[in-house]
Design a protein around this motif. Structure first.
Motif, mmCIF file in Angstrom:
data_model
loop_
_atom_site.group_PDB
_atom_site.id
_atom_site.type_symbol
_atom_site.label_atom_id
_atom_site.label_comp_id
_atom_site.label_asym_id
_atom_site.label_seq_id
_atom_site.Cartn_x
_atom_site.Cartn_y
_atom_site.Cartn_z
ATOM 1 N N GLN A 169 32.952 47.227 32.141
ATOM 2 C CA GLN A 169 33.828 47.109 30.965
ATOM 3 C C GLN A 169 34.926 46.060 31.167
ATOM 4 O O GLN A 169 35.408 45.480 30.212
ATOM 5 C CB GLN A 169 34.457 48.465 30.638
ATOM 6 C CG GLN A 169 33.467 49.371 29.896
ATOM 7 C CD GLN A 169 33.778 50.848 30.063
ATOM 8 O OE1 GLN A 169 34.927 51.209 30.300
ATOM 9 N NE2 GLN A 169 32.760 51.685 29.953
ATOM 10 N N SER A 170 35.289 45.820 32.428
ATOM 11 C CA SER A 170 36.360 44.845 32.678
ATOM 12 C C SER A 170 35.826 43.411 32.763
ATOM 13 O O SER A 170 36.592 42.458 32.746
ATOM 14 C CB SER A 170 37.081 45.184 33.990
ATOM 15 O OG SER A 170 36.288 44.784 35.087
ATOM 16 N N LEU A 171 34.493 43.261 32.854
ATOM 17 C CA LEU A 171 33.933 41.918 33.082
ATOM 18 C C LEU A 171 33.920 41.078 31.809
ATOM 19 O O LEU A 171 33.475 41.537 30.750
ATOM 20 C CB LEU A 171 32.508 42.024 33.615
ATOM 21 C CG LEU A 171 32.331 42.048 35.134
ATOM 22 C CD1 LEU A 171 30.842 42.156 35.475
ATOM 23 C CD2 LEU A 171 32.938 40.831 35.816
ATOM 24 N N LEU A 172 34.368 39.849 31.925
ATOM 25 C CA LEU A 172 34.391 38.908 30.808
ATOM 26 C C LEU A 172 33.011 38.276 30.626
ATOM 27 O O LEU A 172 32.238 38.189 31.593
ATOM 28 C CB LEU A 172 35.413 37.794 31.121
ATOM 29 C CG LEU A 172 36.863 38.255 31.248
ATOM 30 C CD1 LEU A 172 37.713 37.182 31.928
ATOM 31 C CD2 LEU A 172 37.412 38.599 29.862
ATOM 32 N N PRO A 173 32.697 37.808 29.412
ATOM 33 C CA PRO A 173 31.443 37.077 29.225
ATOM 34 C C PRO A 173 31.375 35.905 30.204
ATOM 35 O O PRO A 173 32.386 35.226 30.440
ATOM 36 C CB PRO A 173 31.539 36.564 27.775
ATOM 37 C CG PRO A 173 32.536 37.465 27.117
ATOM 38 C CD PRO A 173 33.499 37.913 28.175
ATOM 39 N N GLY A 174 30.213 35.701 30.793
ATOM 40 C CA GLY A 174 30.053 34.602 31.764
ATOM 41 C C GLY A 174 30.393 35.013 33.184
ATOM 42 O O GLY A 174 30.192 34.241 34.124
ATOM 43 N N GLY A 175 30.930 36.217 33.359
ATOM 44 C CA GLY A 175 31.307 36.686 34.697
ATOM 45 C C GLY A 175 30.162 37.401 35.393
ATOM 46 O O GLY A 175 29.037 37.439 34.895
ATOM 47 N N ALA A 176 30.438 37.970 36.556
ATOM 48 C CA ALA A 176 29.398 38.676 37.307
ATOM 49 C C ALA A 176 29.996 39.625 38.340
ATOM 50 O O ALA A 176 31.089 39.381 38.871
ATOM 51 C CB ALA A 176 28.477 37.685 38.031
ATOM 52 N N LEU A 177 29.231 40.689 38.594
ATOM 53 C CA LEU A 177 29.494 41.550 39.752
ATOM 54 C C LEU A 177 28.564 41.093 40.870
ATOM 55 O O LEU A 177 27.367 40.859 40.627
ATOM 56 C CB LEU A 177 29.174 43.011 39.390
ATOM 57 C CG LEU A 177 28.994 43.987 40.566
ATOM 58 C CD1 LEU A 177 30.315 44.233 41.292
ATOM 59 C CD2 LEU A 177 28.416 45.317 40.065
ATOM 60 N N ILE A 178 29.085 40.962 42.066
ATOM 61 C CA ILE A 178 28.233 40.651 43.218
ATOM 62 C C ILE A 178 28.309 41.853 44.157
ATOM 63 O O ILE A 178 29.393 42.222 44.623
ATOM 64 C CB ILE A 178 28.664 39.338 43.897
ATOM 65 C CG1 ILE A 178 28.661 38.211 42.850
ATOM 66 C CG2 ILE A 178 27.701 38.997 45.051
ATOM 67 C CD1 ILE A 178 29.321 36.944 43.291
ATOM 68 N N LEU A 179 27.158 42.483 44.352
ATOM 69 C CA LEU A 179 27.080 43.766 45.065
ATOM 70 C C LEU A 179 26.209 43.598 46.302
ATOM 71 O O LEU A 179 25.021 43.291 46.194
ATOM 72 C CB LEU A 179 26.451 44.807 44.127
ATOM 73 C CG LEU A 179 26.110 46.165 44.724
ATOM 74 C CD1 LEU A 179 27.366 46.906 45.170
ATOM 75 C CD2 LEU A 179 25.342 47.018 43.709
ATOM 76 N N SER A 180 26.810 43.783 47.487
ATOM 77 C CA SER A 180 26.039 43.710 48.731
ATOM 78 C C SER A 180 25.999 45.103 49.348
ATOM 79 O O SER A 180 27.030 45.787 49.402
ATOM 80 C CB SER A 180 26.692 42.755 49.733
ATOM 81 O OG SER A 180 27.000 41.525 49.124
ATOM 82 N N GLU A 181 24.834 45.501 49.831
ATOM 83 C CA GLU A 181 24.665 46.852 50.365
ATOM 84 C C GLU A 181 23.607 46.894 51.460
ATOM 85 O O GLU A 181 22.666 46.089 51.480
ATOM 86 C CB GLU A 181 24.184 47.787 49.242
ATOM 87 C CG GLU A 181 25.204 48.079 48.164
ATOM 88 C CD GLU A 181 26.092 49.266 48.473
ATOM 89 O OE1 GLU A 181 27.274 49.035 48.773
ATOM 90 O OE2 GLU A 181 25.623 50.416 48.449
ATOM 91 N N LYS A 182 23.734 47.897 52.339
ATOM 92 C CA LYS A 182 22.601 48.270 53.179
ATOM 93 C C LYS A 182 21.618 49.006 52.275
ATOM 94 O O LYS A 182 22.040 49.781 51.411
ATOM 95 C CB LYS A 182 23.071 49.197 54.299
ATOM 96 C CG LYS A 182 21.981 49.541 55.297
ATOM 97 C CD LYS A 182 22.511 50.440 56.402
ATOM 98 C CE LYS A 182 21.481 50.615 57.499
ATOM 99 N NZ LYS A 182 21.998 51.462 58.603
ATOM 100 N N LEU A 183 20.319 48.765 52.461
ATOM 101 C CA LEU A 183 19.322 49.422 51.602
ATOM 102 C C LEU A 183 18.557 50.484 52.354
ATOM 103 O O LEU A 183 18.360 50.384 53.567
ATOM 104 C CB LEU A 183 18.300 48.390 51.092
ATOM 105 C CG LEU A 183 18.806 47.285 50.174
ATOM 106 C CD1 LEU A 183 17.643 46.355 49.810
ATOM 107 C CD2 LEU A 183 19.455 47.855 48.916
ATOM 108 N N ARG A 184 18.105 51.512 51.609
ATOM 109 C CA ARG A 184 17.031 52.350 52.130
ATOM 110 C C ARG A 184 15.807 52.054 51.279
ATOM 111 O O ARG A 184 15.914 51.426 50.220
ATOM 112 C CB ARG A 184 17.418 53.831 52.139
ATOM 113 C CG ARG A 184 17.707 54.421 50.801
ATOM 114 C CD ARG A 184 17.913 55.928 50.884
ATOM 115 N NE ARG A 184 17.775 56.486 49.554
ATOM 116 C CZ ARG A 184 16.600 56.778 48.996
ATOM 117 N NH1 ARG A 184 15.466 56.621 49.654
ATOM 118 N NH2 ARG A 184 16.550 57.240 47.761
ATOM 119 N N PHE A 185 14.640 52.475 51.750
ATOM 120 C CA PHE A 185 13.404 52.109 51.062
ATOM 121 C C PHE A 185 12.604 53.364 50.759
ATOM 122 O O PHE A 185 12.469 54.242 51.622
ATOM 123 C CB PHE A 185 12.598 51.116 51.914
ATOM 124 C CG PHE A 185 13.366 49.841 52.154
ATOM 125 C CD1 PHE A 185 13.255 48.769 51.286
ATOM 126 C CD2 PHE A 185 14.275 49.750 53.212
ATOM 127 C CE1 PHE A 185 14.019 47.616 51.471
ATOM 128 C CE2 PHE A 185 15.037 48.608 53.408
ATOM 129 C CZ PHE A 185 14.906 47.536 52.545
#
Ligand SMILES: C[S@@+](CC[C@H](N)C(=O)[O-])C[C@H]1O[C@@H](n2cnc3c(N)ncnc32)[C@H](O)[C@@H]1O
Ligand SMILES: O=C(O)C(=O)C[C@]1(C(=O)O)C=C[C@@H](O)C=C1
Length: 259
Positions: A169-185
């Protein structure tokens, strides 16, 4: 006198080696971002997270593509400010400022010292504010870039969707979230293979079997990784329109989520 090394653009960070789990512990306490961890954190994260330096530096490059004039760039769970420093090195968009947030007092104190060092060495860096606080309680300002670099995995699973919805909701048009995580499979064979290869990565970086085993017990109650599919579904449920993985090394990945 602690030893120091430098980030890419010169700011000194602690070079103290991570030996926190080198001696046998009668009982391994739950992992916490306390003063002991802060002292060794740059070494710990580099030797534990495959691809970490590449992710951090390129996060700055990516952010420069999404930054919108006169907006906020958030570094959530900023630790010692490695991502904040990358944002400040790469983003040149007018009127942007960085807000770094962490709920570990020890991290915040050291992060402020490093950023002051960066300010004293370089001119024309984006203004930065470091807040000691819980990102679950944060009131987000209109933002063009939000970085969650290995932070969401430490948030209680039942709080994750609500946090991502508020970020969306806080992200402006043209913006992005960059999410880095350890993964499980979900595929057990894939999970076992990439877990073994991650152990090999740690071994190759000088960790002993004891250190690897004790660290595993320390983080198992406090760090709950999701699968790529779970991340994608949750991000879409939180209102993001597109999820694009841009990096994976073994069981660690980074995603771009578009509003
Ligand atoms: C693995 S570290 C992040 C590494 C850092 N982003 C980097 O790239 O170097 C996770 C950080 O998230 C912080 N953290 C965990 N839960 C938090 C919360 N609810 N609010 C704010 N910070 C949090 C921890 O204190 C820790 O510093
Ligand atoms: O998965 C592991 O074994 C880790 O050590 C990972 C991890 C992380 O992903 O944040 C866990 C805690 C520390 O912050 C550094 C690395």
């Amino acid at each position: 006198m602690p030893a120091f090394s430098t980030y890419a653009a010169g700011t000194a960070v602690s070079k103290e080696p991570d030996r926190l789990f080198a001696q046998p512990l009668a009982q391994v306490p739950d992992f916490a971002f306390n003063e002991d961890v802060v002292r060794v954190f740059p070494d710990m994260i580099k030797r534990s997270v495959p691809g970490y330096p590449t992710i951090v530096e390129n996060l700055g490059v990516l952010a420069a593509q999404f930054a919108q004039p006169n907006s906020v760039l958030y570094d959530l769970g900023s630790s010692l400010g490695a991502v904040t420093q990358a944002l400040r090195r790469h983003v040149r968009t007018d009127g942007c400022r960085v807000i770094a947030v962490d709920n570990s007092a020890a991290m915040v104190e050291r992060c402020r010292e490093y950023l002051n060092g960066q300010d004293s060495m370089f001119q024309e860096l984006l203004p930065v504010e470091v807040i000691e606080g819980d990102i679950l309680a944060l009131e987000f300002q209109p933002a063009s870039v939000v970085a969650l670099n290995f932070t969401l995995q430490f948030i209680a699973p039942d709080q994750r969707t609500a946090l991502l919805s508020r970020i969306r909701q806080s992200l402006l048009p043209g913006g992005a979230l960059i999410l880095s995580e350890k993964l499980r499979f979900n595929d057990l064979e894939e999970h076992a293979l990439l877990t073994d290869l991650h152990v090999a990565f740690k071994r190759a970086n000088g960790y002993s079997e004891l250190e690897i085993a004790q660290k595993r017990s320390a983080i198992e109650n406090v760090m709950k990784p999701d699968s790529l599919e779970e991340h994608r579904e949750r991000l879409l449920a939180a209102g993001f329109s597109k999820v694009v993985p841009w990096f994976q090394c073994l069981n660690f990945a980074s995603l771009i989520a578009l509003p």
